[in-house]
Design an enzyme around this catalytic site. Structure first.
Site, PDB file in Angstrom:
ATOM      1  N   GLU A 270      -1.470  -8.370   5.645  1.00  0.00           N
ATOM      2  CA  GLU A 270      -1.217  -8.569   7.084  1.00  0.00           C
ATOM      3  C   GLU A 270      -2.514  -8.492   7.892  1.00  0.00           C
ATOM      4  O   GLU A 270      -2.519  -8.802   9.074  1.00  0.00           O
ATOM      5  CB  GLU A 270      -0.196  -7.530   7.592  1.00  0.00           C
ATOM      6  CG  GLU A 270      -0.732  -6.117   7.840  1.00  0.00           C
ATOM      7  CD  GLU A 270      -0.942  -5.294   6.566  1.00  0.00           C
ATOM      8  OE1 GLU A 270      -0.827  -5.849   5.456  1.00  0.00           O
ATOM      9  OE2 GLU A 270      -1.259  -4.095   6.695  1.00  0.00           O
TER      10      GLU A 270
ATOM     11  N   HIS B 212      -3.618  -5.128   1.834  1.00  0.00           N
ATOM     12  CA  HIS B 212      -3.024  -5.369   3.159  1.00  0.00           C
ATOM     13  C   HIS B 212      -3.096  -6.854   3.536  1.00  0.00           C
ATOM     14  O   HIS B 212      -4.007  -7.257   4.268  1.00  0.00           O
ATOM     15  CB  HIS B 212      -3.774  -4.553   4.215  1.00  0.00           C
ATOM     16  CG  HIS B 212      -3.490  -3.090   4.157  1.00  0.00           C
ATOM     17  ND1 HIS B 212      -2.524  -2.480   4.921  1.00  0.00           N
ATOM     18  CD2 HIS B 212      -4.045  -2.124   3.406  1.00  0.00           C
ATOM     19  CE1 HIS B 212      -2.491  -1.191   4.662  1.00  0.00           C
ATOM     20  NE2 HIS B 212      -3.411  -0.946   3.734  1.00  0.00           N
TER      21      HIS B 212
ATOM     22  N   CYS C 299       0.821  -1.206   0.000  1.00  0.00           N
ATOM     23  CA  CYS C 299       0.000   0.000   0.000  1.00  0.00           C
ATOM     24  C   CYS C 299       0.863   1.268   0.000  1.00  0.00           C
ATOM     25  O   CYS C 299       1.504   1.553  -1.005  1.00  0.00           O
ATOM     26  CB  CYS C 299      -0.990  -0.062   1.149  1.00  0.00           C
ATOM     27  SG  CYS C 299      -2.490   0.839   0.761  1.00  0.00           S
TER      28      CYS C 299
END
Ligand code: GLN
Length: 200
Positions: A173, A171, A78
């Site tokens: 994560e 994302h 990002c």
């Protein structure tokens, strides 16, 4: 054990560290060039790319990351993707130019601040589905001929690599799915064995 640096000046670094730990490797939160020198690979997390840029310069990490990326793997997600791109469309914002892509910031418009959607991912030759979390995400508008796309949302490339540089506009994560981080760890291992190299 592999040591993975997570740039921890701003943004979503803690979740990346948790993911690396979950995968049995050692994360280090990076705030100085000295800490970076201990790492086998680096993750530049999401956040705000202009803030990240300023803080990297302030902490002497701009040139240090450029030096680090010459031989070693870097994964930008990002805002991190924006920081490592060749150029950012429509602005004079500086970037590291580690991967031959042009990106547009906040490319989904103000009304679509964030969303979760199914994405197509091809990491080992077979196409799979995955859940993608997008937060004020950029779009990759151009990829160079040496850049390999690895995942798509509709017609947009959302994960790509060139040498040992990996970028994602979403994302990974923020879900339990660790496939993208596992892929990055494989790149780090390949780099340690001299198989994966950067061309910059
Ligand atoms: N919109 C941010 C930027 O342009 C990126 C958002 C994010 O990292 N989730 O830097």
């Amino acid at each position: 054990m592999i040591t993975v640096g997570i740039l921890a000046l701003q943004g979503d670094f803690a979740k990346h560290a948790q993911m690396i730990e979950k995968l049995g490797q050692r994360p280090i939160l990076i705030r100085t060039a000295e800490q970076l020198r201990q790492c086998d690979g680096l993750i530049i997390p999401g956040g705000e790319s202009t803030t990240l840029l300023k803080l990297m310069k302030k902490h002497a990490l701009w040139d240090a990351v450029l030096d680090f990326a010459r031989p070693k793997p870097v994964f930008g997600t990002c805002a991190g993707c924006i920081v490592v791109a060749r150029s950012i469309l429509g602005t004079k914002q500086e970037s590291l130019g580690l991967i031959d892509i042009d990106v547009q910031r906040n490319a989904y418009g103000r009304q679509v601040d964030s969303f979760i959607d199914a994405v197509d991912i091809q990491l080992n030759g077979t196409m799979d589905k995955m859940e993608g979390v997008f937060i004020r995400a950029p779009k990759i508008k151009r990829i160079g001929k040496d850049v390999t796309p690895l995942a798509w949302h509709r017609n947009d490339v959302i994960l790509a690599e060139q040498g040992c540089i990996l970028v994602g506009t979403f994302h990974p994560e923020l879900t339990e799915d660790s496939r993208v981080h596992e892929y990055f760890l494989r790149k780090i291992k390949a780099n340690l064995f001299g198989i994966c190299r950067n061309s910059i």
